[in-house]
Write a protein that holds these residues in place. Structure first.
Motif, PDB file in Angstrom:
ATOM      1  N   LEU A 261       8.059  50.876  59.590  1.00 53.01           N
ATOM      2  CA  LEU A 261       8.194  52.322  59.774  1.00 53.01           C
ATOM      3  C   LEU A 261       9.216  52.916  58.811  1.00 53.01           C
ATOM      4  N   PHE A 262      10.347  52.245  58.649  1.00 56.03           N
ATOM      5  CA  PHE A 262      11.362  52.760  57.729  1.00 56.03           C
ATOM      6  C   PHE A 262      10.869  52.732  56.293  1.00 56.03           C
ATOM      7  N   SER A 263      10.092  51.714  55.929  1.00 58.17           N
ATOM      8  CA  SER A 263       9.556  51.660  54.563  1.00 58.17           C
ATOM      9  C   SER A 263       8.644  52.852  54.299  1.00 58.17           C
ATOM     10  N   GLU A 264       7.824  53.220  55.280  1.00 56.94           N
ATOM     11  CA  GLU A 264       6.939  54.370  55.112  1.00 56.94           C
ATOM     12  C   GLU A 264       7.724  55.678  55.069  1.00 56.94           C
ATOM     13  N   LEU A 265       8.738  55.807  55.935  1.00 57.96           N
ATOM     14  CA  LEU A 265       9.542  57.036  55.956  1.00 57.96           C
ATOM     15  C   LEU A 265      10.321  57.218  54.666  1.00 57.96           C
ATOM     16  N   VAL A 266      10.858  56.126  54.115  1.00 58.81           N
ATOM     17  CA  VAL A 266      11.613  56.213  52.860  1.00 58.81           C
ATOM     18  C   VAL A 266      10.690  56.551  51.705  1.00 58.81           C
ATOM     19  N   ARG A 267       9.551  55.862  51.631  1.00 60.18           N
ATOM     20  CA  ARG A 267       8.628  56.088  50.514  1.00 60.18           C
ATOM     21  C   ARG A 267       8.016  57.482  50.555  1.00 60.18           C
TER      22      ARG A 267
END
Length: 465
Positions: A261-267
């Motif tokens: 989830l954090f990878s998607e939010l950051v990207r």
């Protein structure tokens, strides 16, 4: 045939069931009790003599399902322990870590009790040791999904993907008695249909008897898009207050799901670029195991790997291994996200981060999983104004938030959806692995909606099936 319930009965942890059929005794799961009021059960001798058990079938590698296996083996069990390859990989790190914690806890308690000149409720010795864990792990045998396994005397087992965590299984047992074959199903822990990494739980269409979990039998989760947006809002609000987001995290599945989830939010630039610490050696090891078994992911997650959008690698992600690195996080100025174990705040590095953040009103403590009754996490979630951590009282000034949509468990709608795959009612549905209120609420709902016979067994109850 007789089924006995030896854990997770009207409470969540300690899953263990015993099926006696065709002159065989089969144990399903052998989990550790984690609720404070039931901890003494971990020290009790096994209710079923280990020498009487012919096989132990493990659904998955969470401690409340596998955590008593080393003690059971130390008591004398020497038969096979059947589990999927991914479960064996995860159980290896879970049981080794658990054993080390028991050794350290026993040493700490002995010193404290000597200093305070008192005795605790449990022996000042480890529940089991690393040597016990290693002896147990030697008994593990791999089984593949959807493959028949003979247990002898006309009993056959089949493991199917439960969609809960990597390698998790629901188990079908086929017991042949002359021309009749009875089918008994154990759900283990069921996942939900919109998990970002795992596949949906395998549907089954027939059973004479079902034992199913009921952790969230009285409620539904938020849906996936809502979870992503809510997580972004919590992070952004905390950053605006110049605080930290502290997330008590289960090392297996929850840590990996949060990384995704954090990878998607950051990207997607929905949150600012800030450091996300994974402060859990076990979570790091578990992530490596997840990367070893990408064939078990759902299609969307596999596609991310193929497209180079690795869900466990993104700008700002930092893995913390040593204790010194963990302590250094507290000296960082500016907002960060800290994921640390344990998920219910019962031990591990999360307690240190809580001590340093829970008194600050600019920070947020975010709970993303179930908090069992009697745990520190439950006391924080239920709104206790002060909590005891490492022998000291701390005021709870941080903002306390919950994000139920990240649970690896199916909610009420998911559990009912899985039950509706059965074409005919079973003779009996047993609800386990849920607090009494949740299990009884689901019992009533199933009876009203499906018209099935439902039972919520007590601890050590027996049922003829």
């Amino acid at each position: 045939m007789q089924l006995q319930f030896l854990g997770a009965n009207r409470q969540v942890t300690g899953s263990r069931y015993v099926l006696r059929a065709a002159d065989r005794t089969i144990m399903i799961d052998c989990g550790m009790f984690q609720e404070r009021e039931h901890l003494s059960r971990n020290w009790d001798p096994s209710p079923v003599p280990p020498g009487e058990v012919d096989a132990l079938l493990l659904t998955h590698a969470h401690l409340d399902h596998c955590g008593l296996i080393p003690r059971f083996v130390a008591e004398g069990y020497s038969g096979p322990i059947l589990a999927t390859p991914a479960t064996i990989d995860l159980a290896t790190i879970v049981l080794e870590d658990s054993a080390q914690i028991h050794v350290e806890d026993a040493s700490y308690k002995k010193r404290r009790h000597e200093r305070e000149k008192r005795k605790g409720p449990h022996p000042e010795i480890p529940l089991y040791t690393p040597a016990d864990a290693q002896a147990a792990l030697k008994l593990f045998q791999p089984v593949e999904y959807d493959t028949p396994i003979s247990l002898g005397h006309g009993i056959e087992a089949r493991y199917h993907d439960a969609g809960h965590i990597l390698g998790s299984a629901l188990i079908e047992l086929f017991v042949s008695d002359g021309p009749r074959t009875s089918r008994i199903v154990f759900s283990g822990d069921l996942g939900h249909d919109d998990h970002p990494l795992m596949r949906d739980p395998h549907p089954i269409n027939r059973a004479d008897c079902i034992t199913m979990e009921s952790t969230y039998g009285d409620r539904d989760h938020h849906r996936a898009p809502d979870v992503m947006n809510e997580l972004a809002k919590i992070v952004n609000d905390t950053v605006e207050r110049k605080g930290n987001v502290v997330i008590p995290t289960f090392a297996i599945d929850r840590a990996q799901e949060l990384m995704y989830l954090f990878s998607e939010l950051v990207r997607d630039e929905k949150i600012p670029r800030l450091t996300v610490f994974i402060d859990s050696p076990m979570a790091i090891d578990a992530t490596n195991i997840y990367q070893k078994h990408p064939h078990l992911f759902n299609e969307e997650a596999r596609a991310l790997f193929e497209q180079g959008r690795h869900p466990f690698q993104f700008p700002g992600l930092h893995f913390v291994k040593s204790a010194d690195e963990s302590k250094a996080i507290n000296a960082i100025r500016g907002s960060c996200v800290i994921l640390a174990g344990s998920g219910m705040c019962t031990g591990g590095r999360i307690k240190h981060h809580l001590r340093n953040n829970i008194i600050h009103d600019e920070s947020t403590v975010l709970f993303v999983g179930y908090q069992a009754r009697g745990t520190l996490g439950r006391r924080i979630v239920q709104g206790d104004p002060t909590v005891r951590i490492h022998g000291r009282e701390y005021n709870v000034n941080a903002k306390i938030r919950e994000l139920h949509g990240l649970s690896a468990h199916a909610d009420r709608t998911g559990l009912m959806s899985w039950l509706r795959h059965f074409k005919e009612p079973p003779d009996k549905l047993f609800l386990t692995h849920g607090e009494e209120e949740a299990a009884m609420s689901l019992k009533k709902h199933v009876e009203e909606q499906l018209g099935w016979r439902v039972d919520v067994p007590e601890y050590e109850a027996r049922a003829d099936i």
